[in-house]
Scaffold this active site. Structure first.
Site, PDB file in Angstrom:
ATOM      1  N   CYS A  34      31.078  53.257 -44.640  1.00 24.87           N
ATOM      2  CA  CYS A  34      32.381  53.015 -45.276  1.00 24.87           C
ATOM      3  C   CYS A  34      33.042  54.295 -45.781  1.00 24.87           C
ATOM      4  CB  CYS A  34      32.263  51.988 -46.393  1.00 24.87           C
ATOM      5  SG  CYS A  34      31.029  52.363 -47.649  1.00 24.87           S
ATOM      6  N   ASP A  81      40.163  48.212 -48.009  1.00 22.72           N
ATOM      7  CA  ASP A  81      38.710  48.132 -47.883  1.00 22.72           C
ATOM      8  C   ASP A  81      38.312  48.312 -46.414  1.00 22.72           C
ATOM      9  OD1 ASP A  81      36.058  47.214 -47.661  1.00 22.72           O
ATOM     10  OD2 ASP A  81      36.329  45.668 -49.176  1.00 22.72           O
ATOM     11  N   HIS A  89      35.479  47.739 -44.894  1.00 22.04           N
ATOM     12  CA  HIS A  89      34.275  47.011 -44.499  1.00 22.04           C
ATOM     13  C   HIS A  89      34.513  45.898 -43.473  1.00 22.04           C
ATOM     14  CE1 HIS A  89      33.110  49.027 -48.235  1.00 22.04           C
ATOM     15  NE2 HIS A  89      31.871  48.957 -47.780  1.00 22.04           N
TER      16      HIS A  89
END
Length: 234
Positions: free
Chosen positions: A70, A194, A196
């Site tokens: 990440c 984000d 992810h």
């Protein structure tokens, strides 16, 4: 503190010789994933990142990095933003190229290349410095919701309308901060992108619906210490 000495401390002659090659992605990367996100409250004040960027996420280039990559993905999104702000035609480095840069400047040993070792905000700054010579300010936030840290973020978005890379100790998930919102009642929200997500996002709204792009009240970040990399790109 402001971290601005990467080239001086490590020497960047080896890193400068590395060539970032063009990439051929299996599908077009989404641009400006936060662009379809509405403000979390009516009224108040909203400050957001100026300039576009590509959304890099787990596996977006065929490299299977779920569970550890990440920080690299947040860095790739940040570099795409810098390049657009600068009007650069450069290429965004792959995970392996990022690892090679960190080895070349002496931050990591040779075994780092090809590993699944994660990177944090300081390594992200080093790579930004080597590739684009853009200074960054590193903030260590014991409490993200403190008046001091929120004041720093507000001032940063007022002056730079920039891009922030953030990672934590308890909350180890890297994320980008691309906006600041203060409601009419004084409640503070941060806009989070984000990395992810796994798969092929069909649209910006797809990511928003799944919660990968969202406004987060700062009190939800309680319980973790964070490091933030504020990119000082004019």
């Amino acid at each position: 503190m402001a971290a601005e000495k990467c080239a001086e401390e490590f020497g960047d002659s080896s890193a400068a010789s590395l060539k970032i090659v063009p990439k051929d992605y299996a599908y077009p990367l989404l641009e400006d994933p936060q662009g379809a996100l509405t403000t979390p409250t009516e009224g108040g004040r909203t400050l957001v990142t100026r300039g576009g960027f590509n959304y890099f996420h787990y596996g977006c280039d065929g490299h299977q990095d779920a569970g550890w990559g990440c920080g690299y993905r947040t860095l790739q999104s940040a570099i795409s933003w810098i390049q657009r702000r600068q009007g650069s035609s450069g290429h965004v480095p792959s995970i392996r190229e990022i690892q090679q840069i960190l080895v070349a400047i002496g931050d990591k040993g040779p075994e780092f290349v090809g590993s699944r070792d994660w990177i944090g905000t300081l390594e992200e700054f080093y790579v930004i410095d080597v590739l684009h010579q853009v200074p960054c300010k590193i903030l260590h936030a014991k409490e993200l919701s403190s008046d001091e840290i929120l004041g720093e973020l507000r001032s940063y978005f007022e002056k730079y309308q920039g891009f922030v890379a953030m990672g934590g100790l308890s909350d180890t998930a890297s994320k980008a901060i691309t906006g600041y919102h203060c409601s009419a009642r004084g409640r503070i929200f941060l806009q989070v992108v984000d990395p992810h997500f796994v798969g092929v996002p069909s649209s910006r709204q797809h990511l928003i619906d799944l919660g990968y792009v969202r406004w987060v009240p700062v009190d939800e970040f309680a319980g973790s210490t964070y490091n933030l990399c504020l990119i000082l790109q004019p």
